[in-house]
Design a protein around this motif. Structure first.
Motif, mmCIF file in Angstrom:
data_model
loop_
_atom_site.group_PDB
_atom_site.id
_atom_site.type_symbol
_atom_site.label_atom_id
_atom_site.label_comp_id
_atom_site.label_asym_id
_atom_site.label_seq_id
_atom_site.Cartn_x
_atom_site.Cartn_y
_atom_site.Cartn_z
ATOM 1 N N UNK A 189 0.846 -1.188 0.000
ATOM 2 C CA UNK A 189 0.000 0.000 0.000
ATOM 3 C C UNK A 189 0.887 1.245 0.000
ATOM 4 N N UNK A 190 0.817 2.026 -1.056
ATOM 5 C CA UNK A 190 1.621 3.249 -1.232
ATOM 6 C C UNK A 190 3.068 2.997 -0.776
ATOM 7 N N UNK A 191 3.738 2.044 -1.409
ATOM 8 C CA UNK A 191 5.075 1.667 -0.912
ATOM 9 C C UNK A 191 6.166 2.662 -1.292
ATOM 10 N N UNK A 192 7.204 2.701 -0.487
ATOM 11 C CA UNK A 192 8.455 3.364 -0.859
ATOM 12 C C UNK A 192 9.303 2.318 -1.582
ATOM 13 N N UNK A 193 9.906 2.707 -2.679
ATOM 14 C CA UNK A 193 10.729 1.755 -3.434
ATOM 15 C C UNK A 193 12.209 2.073 -3.229
ATOM 16 N N UNK A 194 12.966 1.034 -2.901
ATOM 17 C CA UNK A 194 14.393 1.205 -2.599
ATOM 18 C C UNK A 194 15.181 0.162 -3.366
ATOM 19 N N UNK A 195 16.253 0.590 -4.004
ATOM 20 C CA UNK A 195 17.123 -0.367 -4.698
ATOM 21 C C UNK A 195 18.562 -0.073 -4.334
ATOM 22 N N UNK A 196 19.244 -1.101 -3.866
ATOM 23 C CA UNK A 196 20.669 -0.925 -3.551
ATOM 24 C C UNK A 196 21.497 -1.931 -4.344
ATOM 25 N N UNK A 197 20.982 -2.293 -5.519
ATOM 26 C CA UNK A 197 21.728 -3.235 -6.354
ATOM 27 C C UNK A 197 22.938 -2.502 -6.920
ATOM 28 N N UNK A 198 24.130 -3.040 -6.724
ATOM 29 C CA UNK A 198 25.310 -2.368 -7.256
ATOM 30 C C UNK A 198 25.289 -2.373 -8.779
ATOM 31 N N UNK A 199 26.045 -1.447 -9.372
ATOM 32 C CA UNK A 199 26.133 -1.415 -10.831
ATOM 33 C C UNK A 199 26.677 -2.730 -11.356
ATOM 34 N N UNK A 200 27.615 -3.308 -10.606
ATOM 35 C CA UNK A 200 28.116 -4.628 -10.978
ATOM 36 C C UNK A 200 27.216 -5.658 -10.307
ATOM 37 N N UNK A 201 26.817 -6.682 -11.063
ATOM 38 C CA UNK A 201 25.956 -7.707 -10.482
ATOM 39 C C UNK A 201 26.711 -8.494 -9.424
ATOM 40 N N UNK A 202 28.002 -8.720 -9.665
ATOM 41 C CA UNK A 202 28.781 -9.504 -8.712
ATOM 42 C C UNK A 202 29.730 -8.602 -7.936
ATOM 43 N N UNK A 203 30.085 -9.057 -6.789
ATOM 44 C CA UNK A 203 30.932 -8.320 -5.853
ATOM 45 C C UNK A 203 32.357 -8.200 -6.404
ATOM 46 N N UNK A 204 32.869 -6.970 -6.404
ATOM 47 C CA UNK A 204 34.226 -6.754 -6.927
ATOM 48 C C UNK A 204 35.297 -7.324 -5.992
ATOM 49 N N UNK A 205 34.887 -7.723 -4.791
ATOM 50 C CA UNK A 205 35.848 -8.350 -3.866
ATOM 51 C C UNK A 205 36.093 -9.821 -4.195
ATOM 52 N N UNK A 206 35.392 -10.330 -5.206
ATOM 53 C CA UNK A 206 35.532 -11.755 -5.557
ATOM 54 C C UNK A 206 36.398 -11.879 -6.812
ATOM 55 N N UNK A 207 37.468 -12.624 -6.695
ATOM 56 C CA UNK A 207 38.322 -12.932 -7.849
ATOM 57 C C UNK A 207 37.716 -14.144 -8.560
ATOM 58 N N UNK A 208 37.192 -13.917 -9.771
ATOM 59 C CA UNK A 208 36.505 -14.984 -10.498
ATOM 60 C C UNK A 208 37.397 -15.556 -11.597
ATOM 61 N N UNK A 209 37.418 -16.865 -11.711
ATOM 62 C CA UNK A 209 38.166 -17.508 -12.783
ATOM 63 C C UNK A 209 37.396 -18.741 -13.249
ATOM 64 N N UNK A 210 37.488 -19.029 -14.545
ATOM 65 C CA UNK A 210 36.924 -20.268 -15.093
ATOM 66 C C UNK A 210 38.081 -21.153 -15.531
ATOM 67 N N UNK A 211 38.105 -22.382 -15.033
ATOM 68 C CA UNK A 211 39.100 -23.363 -15.461
ATOM 69 C C UNK A 211 38.482 -24.209 -16.580
ATOM 70 N N UNK A 212 39.116 -24.203 -17.737
ATOM 71 C CA UNK A 212 38.646 -25.090 -18.810
ATOM 72 C C UNK A 212 39.309 -26.450 -18.622
ATOM 73 N N UNK A 213 38.490 -27.453 -18.413
ATOM 74 C CA UNK A 213 39.004 -28.798 -18.100
ATOM 75 C C UNK A 213 38.215 -29.840 -18.878
ATOM 76 N N UNK A 214 38.823 -30.988 -19.078
ATOM 77 C CA UNK A 214 38.077 -32.144 -19.605
ATOM 78 C C UNK A 214 37.147 -32.641 -18.494
ATOM 79 N N UNK A 215 35.982 -33.132 -18.887
ATOM 80 C CA UNK A 215 35.011 -33.586 -17.883
ATOM 81 C C UNK A 215 35.618 -34.628 -16.946
ATOM 82 N N UNK A 216 36.437 -35.530 -17.485
ATOM 83 C CA UNK A 216 36.991 -36.594 -16.635
ATOM 84 C C UNK A 216 38.185 -36.131 -15.800
#
Length: 364
Positions: A189-216
């Motif tokens: 009912x007549x809500x206040x809208x608040x958004x604190x989503x950072x511009x980056x979806x993920x946290x910049x404090x997280x070092x992200x890496x993808x390892x390409x590996x064979x499934x086995x």
């Protein structure tokens, strides 16, 4: 509880909620929104104690969460925040003893109920708990409730509460698809809208890496990764229960201090496992996405995506378990020929390219 400063979501919402306004809040997990809505609710109940005899079964505050783990975490925080008051907090969640929860309702005055939708409906329909005098309603992780199919149950529950003009409603969601936007408008009912989503979806404090590996090779790379820094508190995510169990058993065989968290684990065991992980007795947690949201565990140094999530949003929630509260964290994801096609969609959600590395296995 050693709170010194408001988090961003707390600073943005509390001035409104303490004045009694409804809130539609967009915030990720780990931003402090649990304390934001609890402090508003508890402050109101302490400032305006019940004068008349409303009966013990009538809840004043109702918090609905999509998963048992999140509901129990909210209840734990609520108990800490109310520990020096006479307010009672009762959690009603599936998977734990129905009789014990019924006994609580029979013996304690009901002030704040924290619940998952299915179990709450059971108790409300049998009049074990009454919702028609609820003053404050919180819907946490509304988008998760939608994706898990709980919205029909939630609608039934809300129909049992007072009309939206006669209660305070606080709705929080990490994302706002059209269905959630429509429900938020319908329930507030007549809500206040608040958004604190950072511009980056993920946290910049997280070092992200993808390892390409064979499934086995994934198992050998994982084992090598865990041996590099043996003391790290780690969550390993897999997509399926059988994969989770297989990983857990293999880790046990090589003497890694680990536990498993998935839908096949009984709820009381899950609670013990989470407590062991929080206290440091358990070093490695192997989990499905049941643990992907709403689990507040400090100082998780590493998140491993053993299999990439099929829903790219789940990637954000998984790696969000690390790098919390300003700490640095690491996320390692394995991409093999089976699931590498998911990487572009994940990068689209993250909003940036993720570093890829090819891993050489150490000679045995």
């Amino acid at each position: 509880m050693n709170f010194e400063y408001c988090s961003e979501i707390q600073a943005a919402t509390l001035p409104h909620t303490l004045e009694g306004y409804d809130i539609i809040g967009q915030a990720q997990t780990g931003t402090g929104k649990t304390a934001a809505f609890l402090i508003a609710m508890i402050s109101d109940f302490l400032d305006y104690p019940i004068e008349d005899d409303r009966g013990d079964r009538f809840a004043r505050g109702l918090i609905i969460a999509p998963t048992r783990e999140l509901a129990l975490q909210i209840a734990e925080d609520a108990e800490k925040l109310t520990s020096n008051s006479d307010l009672n907090v009762i959690s009603l969640v599936g998977g734990l003893s129905y009789e014990k929860q019924k006994q609580q309702l029979d013996t304690l005055r009901v002030d704040i109920v924290v619940a998952t939708p299915g179990r709450l409906l059971d108790f409300a329909r049998s009049k074990k708990v009454m919702l028609n005098k609820v003053e404050s309603l919180v819907l946490d992780e509304a988008d998760r409730m939608l994706s898990m199919g709980f919205i029909p149950d939630v609608k039934s529950i809300i129909r049992m509460t007072p009309h939206k003009e006669k209660r305070q409603t606080m709705l929080f969601s990490a994302t706002f698809p059209k269905d959630i936007q429509a429900l938020a408008t319908q329930w507030t009912y007549v809500p206040k809208e608040v958004s604190v989503v950072p511009l980056e979806t993920t946290n910049k404090n997280i070092d992200q890496v993808i390892y390409t590996v064979e499934a086995d090779q994934k198992w050998d790379v994982l084992h090598q990764l865990l041996l590099e820094k043996p003391g790290e508190r780690t969550i390993i995510f897999a997509n399926r229960r059988d994969e989770t169990r297989d990983l857990y058993e293999r880790l046990k065989e090589v003497n890694i201090n680990c536990a498993m968290l998935s839908g096949e684990v009984a709820q009381d065991k899950r609670v013990k496992t989470l407590n062991g992980f929080k206290s440091g007795k358990i070093q490695v947690l192997v989990a499905t996405d049941v643990a992907g949201r709403g689990i507040h565990v400090d100082n998780i140094e590493l998140v491993v995506n053993y299999s990439l999530p099929e829903d790219p949003e789940d990637y954000v929630h998984r790696i969000g378990r690390t790098g919390r509260g300003g700490e640095l964290g690491r996320s390692v994801s394995f991409a093999s020929e089976d699931d590498a096609f998911l990487v572009p969609e994940i990068e689209k959600v993250v909003g940036e390219s993720i570093r890829c590395e090819y891993i050489e296995l150490a000679a045995k």
